[in-house]
Design an enzyme around this catalytic site. Structure first.
Site, PDB file in Angstrom:
ATOM      1  N   SER A   1       0.621  -1.211   0.076  1.00 50.65           N
ATOM      2  CA  SER A   1       0.129   0.124   0.010  1.00 50.65           C
ATOM      3  C   SER A   1       0.736   1.303  -0.156  1.00 50.65           C
ATOM      4  CB  SER A   1      -0.863   0.112   1.230  1.00 50.65           C
ATOM      5  OG  SER A   1      -1.764  -0.876   1.078  1.00 50.65           O
TER       6      SER A   1
HETATM    7  N1  SAM Z   1      -0.248  -5.175   4.074  1.00 46.53           N
HETATM    8  C1  SAM Z   1       0.414  -5.780   2.843  1.00 46.53           C
HETATM    9  C2  SAM Z   1       1.638  -4.900   2.699  1.00 46.53           C
HETATM   10  O1  SAM Z   1       2.144  -4.366   3.662  1.00 46.53           O
HETATM   11  O2  SAM Z   1       2.487  -5.264   1.702  1.00 46.53           O
HETATM   12  C3  SAM Z   1      -0.143  -5.395   1.684  1.00 46.53           C
HETATM   13  C4  SAM Z   1      -1.588  -6.232   1.264  1.00 46.53           C
HETATM   14  S1  SAM Z   1      -2.089  -6.409  -0.142  1.00 46.53           S
HETATM   15  C5  SAM Z   1      -2.919  -4.842  -0.492  1.00 46.53           C
HETATM   16  C6  SAM Z   1      -3.505  -7.599   0.315  1.00 46.53           C
HETATM   17  C7  SAM Z   1      -3.153  -8.858   0.489  1.00 46.53           C
HETATM   18  O3  SAM Z   1      -4.160  -9.667   1.006  1.00 46.53           O
HETATM   19  C8  SAM Z   1      -2.582  -9.687  -0.564  1.00 46.53           C
HETATM   20  O4  SAM Z   1      -1.343 -10.038  -0.368  1.00 46.53           O
HETATM   21  C9  SAM Z   1      -3.585 -10.946  -0.866  1.00 46.53           C
HETATM   22  O5  SAM Z   1      -2.992 -12.022  -1.166  1.00 46.53           O
HETATM   23  C10 SAM Z   1      -4.019 -10.741   0.520  1.00 46.53           C
HETATM   24  N2  SAM Z   1      -5.564 -11.557   0.741  1.00 46.53           N
HETATM   25  C11 SAM Z   1      -6.500 -11.547   0.133  1.00 46.53           C
HETATM   26  N3  SAM Z   1      -7.608 -12.152   0.470  1.00 46.53           N
HETATM   27  C12 SAM Z   1      -7.065 -12.839   1.694  1.00 46.53           C
HETATM   28  C13 SAM Z   1      -7.505 -13.758   2.754  1.00 46.53           C
HETATM   29  N4  SAM Z   1      -8.908 -14.178   2.753  1.00 46.53           N
HETATM   30  N5  SAM Z   1      -6.809 -13.837   3.792  1.00 46.53           N
HETATM   31  C14 SAM Z   1      -5.620 -13.576   3.927  1.00 46.53           C
HETATM   32  N6  SAM Z   1      -4.784 -12.649   3.018  1.00 46.53           N
HETATM   33  C15 SAM Z   1      -5.693 -12.289   2.077  1.00 46.53           C
END
Ligand code: SAM
Length: 224
Positions: A69
């Site tokens: 993000s």
């Molecule tokens: N917090 C992260 C960082 O600091 O880099 C950015 C997160 S990215 C915007 C969203 C993440 O959520 C992705 O890695 C995706 O694979 C994960 N994601 C999506 N659905 C999910 C779920 N049900 N449980 C866990 N992770 C999930």
């Protein structure tokens, strides 16, 4: 004449600029949050070749169609979690591990769930390179929360959900804060939920655009 500034010095200077001109100038006032963002080397959490863009005012791709993000959004979400040194925190969506690293600077314990094995592995590697050993990365569907660590003082969902997954509300402690992007798949409302006397109060923190939260209590993979 040789450039006296090392690459590490350059990144440190860029990080200071990021905190002053992208974050403090937009109204983030919590000095602990600002110090954490000044300290954590964001360039260690972006893919090889993108290090020079790590301190720009935007999200960056981290592979698998996912993103790290924008720094300002990380700061807004972190500040609104109102963390204390003893806080127990759950993050949904470890991605690069950067947000978890910031949380680990401010809280007592951090569990971060990631649904994709490849990204969970990368998050672990990035955290290790940054010298952070206090984050537990768990592979799984974060929409179901992580009952072994509940209740949590703070929960942060870093992917967009059509509504707040009920298991996460259930796993939030009394007085706990939950921050999440809620709404349609393209762009959403960043929502802050506080649990008081077993009831939930929600406020809006403004518009954001996150990748989808895919799971039992989020979007189904087929919806996308
Ligand atoms: N917090 C992260 C960082 O600091 O880099 C950015 C997160 S990215 C915007 C969203 C993440 O959520 C992705 O890695 C995706 O694979 C994960 N994601 C999506 N659905 C999910 C779920 N049900 N449980 C866990 N992770 C999930």
């Amino acid at each position: 004449m040789a450039d006296a500034m090392t690459e590490t010095d350059r990144f440190t200077k860029e990080r200071e600029g990021m905190v002053e001109f992208q974050i403090r100038s937009r109204g983030i006032r919590d000095e602990r949050v600002l110090a954490a963002m000044r300290k954590i080397p964001r360039h260690l959490f972006v893919p090889k070749g993108l290090e020079r863009a790590a301190y720009e005012d935007r999200p960056l791709p981290i592979g698998e169609g996912q993103t790290i993000s924008q720094p300002y959004i990380v700061a807004v979400m972190t500040e609104n979690l109102e963390l204390q040194p003893e806080s127990r925190v759950l993050e949904i969506g470890a991605g690069s591990g950067y947000q978890a690293a910031i949380l680990a600077e401010l809280a007592g314990s951090v569990v971060s769930i990631e649904r994709l094995d490849s990204l969970a592995g990368r998050a672990r590697g990035n955290l290790a390179r940054a010298g952070i050993t206090s984050v537990r990365i768990v592979i799984g569907d974060g929409t179901e929360g992580y009952p072994p660590g509940a209740p949590y003082d703070a929960i942060i969902i870093t992917a967009a959900s059509p509504s707040i997954p009920q298991p996460l509300i259930d796993q939030l402690a009394e007085g706990g804060r939950l921050i999440a992007p809620i709404g349609p798949k393209d762009c959403q409302d960043l929502v802050k939920l506080v649990k008081r006397d077993g009831r939930v109060e929600t406020t809006s923190l403004g518009g954001v655009c996150f990748v989808p939260l895919i799971g039992e209590f989020g979007w189904s993979g087929e919806d996308l």
